[in-house]
Design an enzyme around this catalytic site. Structure first.
Site, PDB file in Angstrom:
ATOM      1  CG  ASP A  38     -22.101  20.610 -47.051  1.00 31.80           C
ATOM      2  OD1 ASP A  38     -22.287  21.038 -45.989  1.00 31.80           O
ATOM      3  OD2 ASP A  38     -21.086  21.000 -47.733  1.00 31.80           O
ATOM      4  N   GLY A 123     -12.411  35.203 -46.498  1.00 34.24           N
ATOM      5  CA  GLY A 123     -13.230  35.677 -45.383  1.00 34.24           C
ATOM      6  C   GLY A 123     -14.666  36.207 -45.835  1.00 34.24           C
ATOM      7  CG  LEU A 126     -18.064  34.878 -51.767  1.00 33.00           C
ATOM      8  CD1 LEU A 126     -17.675  36.101 -52.712  1.00 33.00           C
ATOM      9  CD2 LEU A 126     -19.335  34.505 -52.283  1.00 33.00           C
ATOM     10  CB  SER A 129     -10.460  27.879 -47.858  1.00 32.04           C
ATOM     11  OG  SER A 129     -11.601  27.672 -47.435  1.00 32.04           O
ATOM     12  CG  ASP A 173     -17.654  25.276 -49.858  1.00 35.59           C
ATOM     13  OD1 ASP A 173     -18.862  25.451 -50.028  1.00 35.59           O
ATOM     14  OD2 ASP A 173     -17.031  25.608 -48.727  1.00 35.59           O
ATOM     15  CE1 TYR A 222     -19.851  24.945 -42.031  1.00 36.75           C
ATOM     16  CE2 TYR A 222     -18.732  23.299 -41.011  1.00 36.75           C
ATOM     17  CZ  TYR A 222     -19.281  23.747 -41.939  1.00 36.75           C
ATOM     18  OH  TYR A 222     -19.361  22.905 -43.189  1.00 36.75           O
TER      19      TYR A 222
HETATM   20  C1  GLA Z   1     -19.218  26.317 -45.543  1.00 42.47           C
HETATM   21  C2  GLA Z   1     -18.570  24.801 -45.803  1.00 42.47           C
HETATM   22  C3  GLA Z   1     -19.710  24.053 -46.545  1.00 42.47           C
HETATM   23  C4  GLA Z   1     -21.026  24.157 -46.032  1.00 42.47           C
HETATM   24  C5  GLA Z   1     -21.405  25.691 -45.830  1.00 42.47           C
HETATM   25  C6  GLA Z   1     -22.595  25.905 -45.204  1.00 42.47           C
HETATM   26  O1  GLA Z   1     -19.194  27.139 -46.923  1.00 42.47           O
HETATM   27  O2  GLA Z   1     -17.529  24.840 -46.054  1.00 42.47           O
HETATM   28  O3  GLA Z   1     -19.255  22.766 -46.675  1.00 42.47           O
HETATM   29  O4  GLA Z   1     -21.043  23.362 -45.066  1.00 42.47           O
HETATM   30  O5  GLA Z   1     -20.296  26.673 -45.015  1.00 42.47           O
HETATM   31  O6  GLA Z   1     -23.662  25.695 -46.219  1.00 42.47           O
END
Ligand code: GLA
Length: 391
Positions: A38, A123, A126, A129, A173, A222
């Site tokens: 994304d 955590g 899913l 947040s 998300d 991340y």
């Molecule tokens: C988390 C982030 C998303 C995406 C995923 C990995 O869920 O919130 O934006 O980058 O990791 O695909």
């Protein structure tokens, strides 16, 4: 996490704050395929799931934002005339971040009491947040009697997480929490924010297996992956001046430049480029009813996340392996940001319950950990739930 209806939460709110509340709800999500694409302007295929975060809200006469939760003992009282300049390091940062982003967008937030009840496992990868952000945004907007398009709400919530919480997450998300639809996955183009609904047959379930090893997004890994992708674009744009993101790079172009890149950057880029192809192909396979083909692509995605993007974990790999050979299993992979959290498995509806029990036993034998396992279907996002949620 205990399920609670909006009506039950409104009643609890009345007992706590002695006033009537409106309740707004937004779901968590499971990503079927398209991981770490994304924020590279690529494609994703998530679906909303039937775990919701509910936010009950009513306005106060002053400029205090009082945020409480049914799960956490700590509450948070913020003076909106003098809001904190940086995050507090608590769960209410997500709510506060949204309030501050709304204010920045010219929608002043007034003093209010909020009571939050989250069903989305925290955590677990899913998107608890995103669910909290979207439900909070809807609650604040309703207090101001303002409406915004769902996509604007999603991007505003993403900004809240980027700017205030400090996790440089992409749009997936928040977008699917807003736009999800019962019976469909959302094939989203993260550059244009155009999307298609991909029907998920009711002959299959998403069996989501929680490794119980927590994943933490505001952790540095991340953001590091994201920076590595940017470095890849920077190197590749020397040869291909038109490219803006890894979305613009073909596998052949990447291959041709392999020698010019540090090996770790090349691996990260290769994952993203191929994963984008897999997402588009998965949409086609769902449409043509080729569930075995979807399963193969999910397995390929996991392998790539483990070997090239290096965001899997020992527990996730064990859980993925534990699904192999079970009746009714089409394919599975880790889902979400990684480093812990859940796997998602595509399993025939008829076999889902037996699958749940068998994979749980296998995982426990290998790790000594008893996993939570949820049998889910594609559910409504906040947009579709909105009318039902207002009590
Ligand atoms: C988390 C982030 C998303 C995406 C995923 C990995 O869920 O919130 O934006 O980058 O990791 O695909």
């Amino acid at each position: 996490m205990r399920k609670m209806t909006p009506e039950e939460l409104a009643e609890l709110f009345r007992q706590n704050f002695d006033s009537q509340a409106e309740v707004f709800s937004a779901p968590g999500r499971v990503n079927l395929i398209g991981e770490h694409t994304d924020y590279n302007d690529g494609f994703v295929l998530p679906s909303a799931i039937g775990f919701y975060t509910h936010v009950a809200v009513s306005s106060r006469g002053d400029r205090t934002l009082s945020i409480r939760s049914t799960e956490f003992p700590d509450s948070c009282d913020i003076d909106l005339a003098n809001p904190p300049g940086k995050k507090l390091g608590a769960w209410c940062d997500y709510v506060l971040g949204v309030a501050l982003e709304l204010a920045r967008a010219g929608i002043g937030v007034r003093g209010a009491n909020l009571l939050v009840h989250g069903e989305v496992p925290i955590g677990a990868g899913l998107s608890s947040s995103a669910a909290l952000e979207v439900a909070s945004a809807l609650a604040f907007l309703s207090l101001e009697a303002k409406e915004l398009p769902l996509t604007t709400i999603a991007t505003l919530c993403q900004r809240a997480e980027n700017e205030f919480v400090g996790a440089r997450v992409g749009i997936m998300d928040q977008f699917v929490s807003c736009h999800g639809r019962e019976g469909y996955a959302v094939l989203l183009d993260c550059r244009s924010l155009g999307y298609e609904l991909v029907p998920i047959p009711d002959t299959v379930k998403f069996v989501i297996c929680n490794t119980m090893a927590k994943h933490e997004l505001s952790g540095g890994e991340y953001n590091l992956r994201r920076a590595q992708c940017e470095q890849g674009v920077e190197i590749l744009s020397r040869s291909y001046p038109g490219i803006k993101a890894l979305r613009d790079v073909t596998a052949a172009q990447l291959e041709a430049q392999a020698e010019t890149m540090p090996p770790v950057i090349y691996k990260r880029c290769l994952h993203v480029v191929r994963e984008n192809e897999r997402v588009v192909e998965t949409g086609e396979r769902f449409r043509s009813g080729d569930l075995a083909g979807v399963g193969r692509l999910m397995r390929d995605s996991h392998r790539s996340l483990r070997n090239l993007y290096e965001v899997s974990s020992q527990e996730l790999d064990i859980m993925v392996d534990a699904a192999e050979g079970l009746p009714g299993f089409f394919g599975g992979r880790m889902t979400g940001g990684g480093f812990g959290g859940c796997t998602v498995n595509l399993v025939s509806t008829a076999s889902a319950e037996a699958f749940r029990q068998a994979i749980g036993r296998r995982y426990q034998q290998k790790t000594g950990i008893s996993p939570d396992i949820y049998i889910c279907s594609a559910a409504h996002g906040a947009g579709a739930e909105l009318k039902k949620a207002v009590v």
